[in-house]
Scaffold this motif. Structure first.
Motif, mmCIF file in Angstrom:
data_model
loop_
_atom_site.group_PDB
_atom_site.id
_atom_site.type_symbol
_atom_site.label_atom_id
_atom_site.label_comp_id
_atom_site.label_asym_id
_atom_site.label_seq_id
_atom_site.Cartn_x
_atom_site.Cartn_y
_atom_site.Cartn_z
ATOM 1 N N MET A 1 85.713 97.958 32.286
ATOM 2 C CA MET A 1 86.603 97.553 33.341
ATOM 3 C C MET A 1 87.907 97.098 32.696
ATOM 4 O O MET A 1 87.903 96.351 31.748
ATOM 5 C CB MET A 1 85.953 96.415 34.096
ATOM 6 N N ASP A 2 88.996 97.564 33.246
ATOM 7 C CA ASP A 2 90.282 97.330 32.609
ATOM 8 C C ASP A 2 90.841 95.937 32.834
ATOM 9 O O ASP A 2 91.186 95.240 31.900
ATOM 10 C CB ASP A 2 91.301 98.368 33.077
ATOM 11 N N SER A 3 90.959 95.504 34.060
ATOM 12 C CA SER A 3 91.673 94.252 34.299
ATOM 13 C C SER A 3 90.839 93.275 35.129
ATOM 14 O O SER A 3 89.898 93.660 35.815
ATOM 15 C CB SER A 3 92.994 94.531 35.013
ATOM 16 N N TYR A 4 91.272 92.045 35.044
ATOM 17 C CA TYR A 4 90.631 90.984 35.822
ATOM 18 C C TYR A 4 90.730 91.297 37.311
ATOM 19 O O TYR A 4 89.784 91.090 38.065
ATOM 20 C CB TYR A 4 91.308 89.653 35.478
ATOM 21 N N GLN A 5 91.879 91.821 37.743
ATOM 22 C CA GLN A 5 92.085 92.136 39.162
ATOM 23 C C GLN A 5 91.131 93.235 39.628
ATOM 24 O O GLN A 5 90.639 93.196 40.753
ATOM 25 C CB GLN A 5 93.550 92.542 39.405
ATOM 26 N N GLU A 6 90.843 94.204 38.765
ATOM 27 C CA GLU A 6 89.872 95.248 39.116
ATOM 28 C C GLU A 6 88.473 94.654 39.269
ATOM 29 O O GLU A 6 87.727 95.038 40.170
ATOM 30 C CB GLU A 6 89.857 96.341 38.047
ATOM 31 N N LYS A 7 88.129 93.711 38.404
ATOM 32 C CA LYS A 7 86.828 93.045 38.503
ATOM 33 C C LYS A 7 86.717 92.287 39.820
ATOM 34 O O LYS A 7 85.685 92.336 40.488
ATOM 35 C CB LYS A 7 86.627 92.092 37.322
ATOM 36 N N ILE A 8 87.792 91.593 40.200
ATOM 37 C CA ILE A 8 87.822 90.863 41.467
ATOM 38 C C ILE A 8 87.644 91.839 42.630
ATOM 39 O O ILE A 8 86.868 91.584 43.560
ATOM 40 C CB ILE A 8 89.151 90.077 41.623
ATOM 41 N N ALA A 9 88.356 92.961 42.574
ATOM 42 C CA ALA A 9 88.282 93.960 43.649
ATOM 43 C C ALA A 9 86.869 94.538 43.781
ATOM 44 O O ALA A 9 86.363 94.722 44.893
ATOM 45 C CB ALA A 9 89.289 95.079 43.407
ATOM 46 N N LEU A 10 86.213 94.786 42.652
ATOM 47 C CA LEU A 10 84.841 95.307 42.691
ATOM 48 C C LEU A 10 83.896 94.295 43.317
ATOM 49 O O LEU A 10 83.047 94.639 44.141
ATOM 50 C CB LEU A 10 84.369 95.674 41.282
ATOM 51 N N LEU A 11 84.064 93.058 42.940
ATOM 52 C CA LEU A 11 83.215 92.004 43.490
ATOM 53 C C LEU A 11 83.489 91.809 44.980
ATOM 54 O O LEU A 11 82.558 91.625 45.761
ATOM 55 C CB LEU A 11 83.427 90.705 42.709
ATOM 56 N N GLN A 12 84.744 91.892 45.390
ATOM 57 C CA GLN A 12 85.085 91.792 46.817
ATOM 58 C C GLN A 12 84.430 92.911 47.615
ATOM 59 O O GLN A 12 83.919 92.676 48.700
ATOM 60 C CB GLN A 12 86.605 91.865 47.018
ATOM 61 N N GLU A 13 84.439 94.117 47.047
ATOM 62 C CA GLU A 13 83.808 95.246 47.723
ATOM 63 C C GLU A 13 82.304 95.005 47.868
ATOM 64 O O GLU A 13 81.718 95.286 48.915
ATOM 65 C CB GLU A 13 84.071 96.536 46.947
ATOM 66 N N MET A 14 81.697 94.448 46.845
ATOM 67 C CA MET A 14 80.266 94.171 46.898
ATOM 68 C C MET A 14 79.954 93.092 47.930
ATOM 69 O O MET A 14 78.964 93.195 48.659
ATOM 70 C CB MET A 14 79.749 93.767 45.513
ATOM 71 N N ILE A 15 80.792 92.077 48.008
ATOM 72 C CA ILE A 15 80.582 91.006 48.994
ATOM 73 C C ILE A 15 80.708 91.563 50.403
ATOM 74 O O ILE A 15 79.873 91.285 51.269
ATOM 75 C CB ILE A 15 81.562 89.838 48.746
ATOM 76 N N ALA A 16 81.731 92.369 50.628
ATOM 77 C CA ALA A 16 81.917 92.981 51.951
ATOM 78 C C ALA A 16 80.715 93.851 52.305
ATOM 79 O O ALA A 16 80.237 93.843 53.447
ATOM 80 C CB ALA A 16 83.195 93.806 51.980
ATOM 81 N N PHE A 17 80.192 94.567 51.322
ATOM 82 C CA PHE A 17 79.026 95.420 51.554
ATOM 83 C C PHE A 17 77.792 94.576 51.876
ATOM 84 O O PHE A 17 77.007 94.925 52.752
ATOM 85 C CB PHE A 17 78.766 96.306 50.339
ATOM 86 N N ALA A 18 77.630 93.457 51.181
ATOM 87 C CA ALA A 18 76.473 92.588 51.427
ATOM 88 C C ALA A 18 76.496 92.022 52.839
ATOM 89 O O ALA A 18 75.441 91.741 53.417
ATOM 90 C CB ALA A 18 76.441 91.449 50.414
ATOM 91 N N LEU A 19 77.672 91.875 53.394
ATOM 92 C CA LEU A 19 77.811 91.288 54.733
ATOM 93 C C LEU A 19 77.797 92.332 55.848
ATOM 94 O O LEU A 19 77.886 91.965 57.025
ATOM 95 C CB LEU A 19 79.108 90.471 54.804
ATOM 96 N N VAL A 20 77.662 93.611 55.518
ATOM 97 C CA VAL A 20 77.740 94.673 56.523
ATOM 98 C C VAL A 20 76.606 94.587 57.550
ATOM 99 O O VAL A 20 76.777 94.996 58.690
ATOM 100 C CB VAL A 20 77.813 96.063 55.843
ATOM 101 N N ASP A 21 75.477 94.013 57.170
ATOM 102 C CA ASP A 21 74.360 93.887 58.117
ATOM 103 C C ASP A 21 74.433 92.596 58.932
ATOM 104 O O ASP A 21 73.555 92.297 59.726
ATOM 105 C CB ASP A 21 73.008 93.995 57.406
ATOM 106 N N GLY A 22 75.489 91.818 58.736
ATOM 107 C CA GLY A 22 75.694 90.624 59.538
ATOM 108 C C GLY A 22 75.218 89.333 58.920
ATOM 109 O O GLY A 22 75.452 88.259 59.466
#
Length: 133
Positions: A1-22
């Motif tokens: 992973m190149d940058s800290y911001q990319e790591k944050i973005a990946l984690l944000q995507e995972m959090i959003a995915f975890a919340l998709v079922d409510g």
């Protein structure tokens, strides 16, 4: 992973995915916390990610896109409940990442039939590389 911001973005995507079922199950939270530690994201920043919705960053490297897809798939399985919304969303995310739909389907099937819901790394990569031929 190149940058800290990319790591944050990946984690944000995972959090959003975890919340998709409510709801966020304890096992999903624990998995996300483990990933955040692996990505060297501070606890305070990790907790703030549940409040903030950032924009999605496109992952340029195919290997990292496959890794992110697999992390999302592990997250999908970690609570022991497969929701239809999760299955729809993971396919949507994978397609938006430019991954082959047949390879994604095959990996998800392998995970579903695996006793521990995991696929060895070499199998994961070979499934995606088969689609290049």
């Amino acid at each position: 992973m190149d940058s800290y911001q990319e790591k944050i973005a990946l984690l944000q995507e995972m959090i959003a995915f975890a919340l998709v079922d409510g709801e966020l199950h304890d096992r999903e939270y624990d998995f996300l916390e483990i990933v955040s530690k692996e990505l060297e994201i501070e606890k305070e920043t990790f907790l703030k990610l549940f409040e903030n919705r950032g924009e999605t960053i496109v992952i340029k490297d195919e290997f990292n896109r496959i890794c992110q897809f697999y992390r999302l798939a592990l997250l999908m399985h970690c609570d022991g409940i497969l929701h239809e919304r999760e299955q729809i969303k993971i396919n949507e995310i994978g397609i938006n990442m430019g991954l082959n739909p047949y390879a994604m389907k095959r990996v998800l099937h392998l995970m579903k039939t695996s006793p521990n819901r995991m696929v060895p790394g070499e199998v994961l990569l070979s499934v995606f590389s088969e689609q290049h031929n």
